[in-house]
Design an enzyme around this catalytic site. Structure first.
Site, mmCIF file in Angstrom:
data_model
loop_
_atom_site.group_PDB
_atom_site.id
_atom_site.type_symbol
_atom_site.label_atom_id
_atom_site.label_comp_id
_atom_site.label_asym_id
_atom_site.label_seq_id
_atom_site.Cartn_x
_atom_site.Cartn_y
_atom_site.Cartn_z
ATOM 1 N N LYS A 11 -0.138 2.319 4.104
ATOM 2 C CA LYS A 11 -0.124 0.986 4.694
ATOM 3 C C LYS A 11 0.551 1.052 6.054
ATOM 4 O O LYS A 11 1.630 1.634 6.212
ATOM 5 C CB LYS A 11 0.617 0.012 3.777
ATOM 6 C CG LYS A 11 0.450 -1.451 4.156
ATOM 7 C CD LYS A 11 1.040 -2.356 3.073
ATOM 8 C CE LYS A 11 0.780 -3.824 3.362
ATOM 9 N NZ LYS A 11 1.332 -4.689 2.290
ATOM 10 N N CYS A 27 -4.075 -5.003 2.501
ATOM 11 C CA CYS A 27 -3.532 -6.359 2.515
ATOM 12 C C CYS A 27 -3.125 -6.816 3.921
ATOM 13 O O CYS A 27 -3.977 -7.200 4.711
ATOM 14 C CB CYS A 27 -2.357 -6.438 1.535
ATOM 15 S SG CYS A 27 -1.927 -8.122 1.018
ATOM 16 N N GLU A 75 -4.029 -3.739 -4.483
ATOM 17 C CA GLU A 75 -2.737 -3.241 -4.020
ATOM 18 C C GLU A 75 -1.684 -3.437 -5.101
ATOM 19 O O GLU A 75 -1.687 -4.444 -5.827
ATOM 20 C CB GLU A 75 -2.320 -4.011 -2.759
ATOM 21 C CG GLU A 75 -0.975 -3.602 -2.200
ATOM 22 C CD GLU A 75 -0.477 -4.512 -1.093
ATOM 23 O OE1 GLU A 75 0.297 -4.033 -0.242
ATOM 24 O OE2 GLU A 75 -0.855 -5.709 -1.071
#
Length: 285
Positions: free
Chosen positions: A119, A153, A44
């Protein structure tokens, strides 16, 4: 079916132009190609390295300027995927759309197809410091080497979204990450392990290492790549097929046996996916 995966512990350091970034990326992809990987995962926010190029005033670029590299980024990774025959998860890059910034993972197929996953869960820092917006759709991706998902993440810390990915057929979850200290690193790492046990899937994760001294919020990085399995007899007792050296510049590689996943789902020591109690709680499928 066996699938070979590589994960890059990408070393962040100050650069002076896009060519340096491209050369570093190419080095990692060629390393994975030498190991005949089917997939290679980048971390990321690794493209924040481009912000260190700076502007005419000598200051680092801002997060709002990073999307200007999107076309070059896509051209670079599309070319590498075509030339090597590898499916490349190009970490995440910041894109701009309708006045909002999105932290977005890209999957580059060997045939030139490009897919993306924004995300879904945005950290307080991303909201406060970068005004990042959240994606609103979960995607799973069909490939010649199995069905995969990309969860970025913080996303991996939410069990419901991984349940949804598994219910839609994902056997491998790729989790590009960027964490600045041990606390953040272990939050991501421990929840990666939890998601493999809950859903009987593989998780491949990696993070940034090194430092960008001129780029705000990218000065500290604590990262390690890992290939994580369910905790059952066919797999390593600790659930780790491969792991890098913490904070080193390196690539790790491991083979995933998808047939073993199907076996443990049917007759493993535990059958967590099959035994979920949908009569007591929502089935996120």
């Amino acid at each position: 079916m066996k699938v070979r995966v590589s994960a890059v512990q990408y070393h962040l350091h100050t650069i002076s132009g896009f060519r340096q970034f491209a050369d570093q990326v190419t080095h990692y992809v060629k390393t994975a190609a030498e190991f005949e990987a089917d997939f290679v995962l980048f971390p990321e926010l690794f493209t924040t390295q481009l912000m260190s190029i700076g502007g005419a005033d000598g200051e680092a670029l801002t997060i709002n300027e990073l999307p200007r590299f999107t076309d070059e980024y896509k051209e670079l990774f599309t070319g590498l995927a075509r030339s090597t025959g590898i499916h490349i998860i190009g970490g995440t890059h910041i894109i701009y759309e309708n006045g909002r910034l999105y932290n977005t993972a890209f999957l580059f197929y060997p045939d030139g197809t490009v897919a993306e996953q924004r995300k879904l869960h945005i950290t307080p820092t991303e909201v406060k410091e970068w005004s990042m917006a959240a994606g609103d759709k979960l995607h799973v991706f069909q490939t010649a080497k199995g069905t995969v998902a990309m969860l970025i993440c913080y996303d991996i810390e939410f069990p419901e979204i991984v349940r949804m990915a598994k219910a839609r057929g994902a056997d491998i979850i790729f989790c590009p990450s960027c964490t600045d200290d041990k606390h953040g690193f272990h939050r991501v790492r421990y929840t990666c392990h939890a998601r493999t046990i809950e859903n009987q899937v593989y998780v491949v994760t990696t993070g940034t290492v090194g430092s960008l001294p001129t780029v705000d919020f990218m000065r500290a990085n604590y990262g390690q790549a890992a290939v994580i399995t369910p905790n059952d007899i066919p797999f390593p007792p600790g659930g780790i097929l491969a792991a890098g050296e913490i904070n080193d510049d390196m690539v790790i590689t491991a083979d995933l046996d998808l047939d073993l996943l199907y076996q443990v789902r049917e007759k493993g020591s535990v059958t967590t996916w099959r035994d979920r109690r949908t009569d007591l709680y929502a089935d996120w499928s």
